[in-house]
Design a protein around this motif. Structure first.
Motif, PDB file in Angstrom:
ATOM      1  N   LEU A  41      -6.464   0.767  64.377  1.00 26.03           N
ATOM      2  CA  LEU A  41      -5.138   1.370  64.326  1.00 26.03           C
ATOM      3  C   LEU A  41      -5.172   2.879  64.549  1.00 26.03           C
ATOM      4  CD1 LEU A  41      -3.803  -0.626  61.259  1.00 26.03           C
ATOM      5  CD2 LEU A  41      -3.068  -0.906  63.631  1.00 26.03           C
ATOM      6  N   ALA A  42      -6.247   3.530  64.114  1.00 25.48           N
ATOM      7  CA  ALA A  42      -6.346   4.992  64.253  1.00 25.48           C
ATOM      8  C   ALA A  42      -6.667   5.415  65.671  1.00 25.48           C
ATOM      9  CB  ALA A  42      -7.395   5.532  63.286  1.00 25.48           C
ATOM     10  N   GLY A  43      -7.444   4.585  66.393  1.00 30.66           N
ATOM     11  CA  GLY A  43      -7.831   4.979  67.743  1.00 30.66           C
ATOM     12  C   GLY A  43      -8.575   6.298  67.721  1.00 30.66           C
ATOM     13  N   ASP A  44      -8.110   7.261  68.513  1.00 28.98           N
ATOM     14  CA  ASP A  44      -8.742   8.584  68.569  1.00 28.98           C
ATOM     15  C   ASP A  44      -8.078   9.592  67.639  1.00 28.98           C
ATOM     16  OD1 ASP A  44     -10.510   7.678  70.516  1.00 28.98           O
ATOM     17  OD2 ASP A  44      -9.130   8.181  72.151  1.00 28.98           O
ATOM     18  N   GLU A  45      -7.193   9.126  66.797  1.00 28.72           N
ATOM     19  CA  GLU A  45      -6.475  10.023  65.886  1.00 28.72           C
ATOM     20  C   GLU A  45      -7.455  10.776  64.980  1.00 28.72           C
ATOM     21  OE1 GLU A  45      -2.535  11.028  63.962  1.00 28.72           O
ATOM     22  OE2 GLU A  45      -2.923   9.714  65.666  1.00 28.72           O
ATOM     23  N   GLY A  46      -7.195  12.059  64.767  1.00 29.36           N
ATOM     24  CA  GLY A  46      -8.024  12.858  63.874  1.00 29.36           C
ATOM     25  C   GLY A  46      -7.175  13.514  62.809  1.00 29.36           C
ATOM     26  N   GLY A  47      -7.775  14.387  62.025  1.00 29.09           N
ATOM     27  CA  GLY A  47      -7.047  15.109  61.001  1.00 29.09           C
ATOM     28  C   GLY A  47      -7.082  14.407  59.661  1.00 29.09           C
ATOM     29  N   THR A  48      -5.996  14.533  58.906  1.00 34.35           N
ATOM     30  CA  THR A  48      -5.932  13.975  57.563  1.00 34.35           C
ATOM     31  C   THR A  48      -5.182  12.654  57.577  1.00 34.35           C
ATOM     32  OG1 THR A  48      -5.930  16.178  56.576  1.00 34.35           O
ATOM     33  CG2 THR A  48      -5.132  14.379  55.208  1.00 34.35           C
TER      34      THR A  48
END
Length: 204
Positions: A41-48
């Protein structure tokens, strides 16, 4: 690295923040979302990444799973979008019949497709959402007019949703997992509900 754990009793809200979706606590979403789900679900998502629970009409944090008695939600959010929202609530006879037994769904920009998971389950898939419902006869919820349970698993795809087969499969896996536990936990269904061991999400 875990950043914070906060519990708000009066608002019925619980959340947890982390720099990595795979380090979110095992208790998140009633321990029904696993690491492979979050990675898809996150894929390449970063951060908090933030996890929260809420519950409607009760002064608790929503982390105690009691399907059918109240509307419960668990969500996972990244910096840019909501990766996952799980809603579980009871349905009256009129609502269940109108939503799932009339044999048709209204036309939408992103049309829903029915998925056959057996005679006991009503399942619809549309874009970044899965809806699954089933009849559940329980002595407690019967007095409230509740005859069925519905599970929604969705993302907020309006910003930068992950339109991948893996994410779609993760949403379906989560919906089925939550449905199975909803029929067994705390207030079990007295009627027999048959769930498949595994289901394959339709192509995007």
């Amino acid at each position: 690295m875990v950043l914070a754990v906060v519990v708000g009793v009066a608002g019925g809200l619980w959340w947890w923040e982390s720099r990595d979706p795979l380090t979110l606590p095992a208790s998140a979403c009633w321990s029904l979302v696993d690491r492979s789900d979050l990675r898809a679900l996150a894929g390449d998502e970063g951060g908090t990444f933030t996890v929260w629970h809420t519950t409607g009409g009760y002064d608790d944090d929503g982390s105690r799973f009691t399907p059918g008695v109240r509307h419960q939600t668990c969500g996972v959010k990244g910096n840019q979008r909501v990766l996952l929202t799980i809603d579980v609530w009871g349905m009256t006879e009129v609502f269940f019949h109108g939503e799932y037994e009339l044999g048709h769904r209204p036309a939408r920009a992103d049309p829903e497709r029915q998925l056959d998971l057996g005679p006991d389950l009503k399942t619809w898939v549309a874009g970044g959402a899965v809806r699954l419902a089933f009849r559940c006869d329980n002595l407690v919820t019967r007095e409230q007019g509740v005859v069925a349970l519905e599970i929604w698993v969705q993302e907020d795809g309006r910003i930068s949703g992950v339109k991948s087969a893996a994410a779609q499969q993760a949403r379906l896996d989560i919906a089925l997992r939550v449905a199975k536990k909803s029929a067994e936990w705390s207030l079990p269904c007295l009627n027999k509900v048959t769930f498949p061991d595994r289901a394959t999400a339709p192509p995007l």
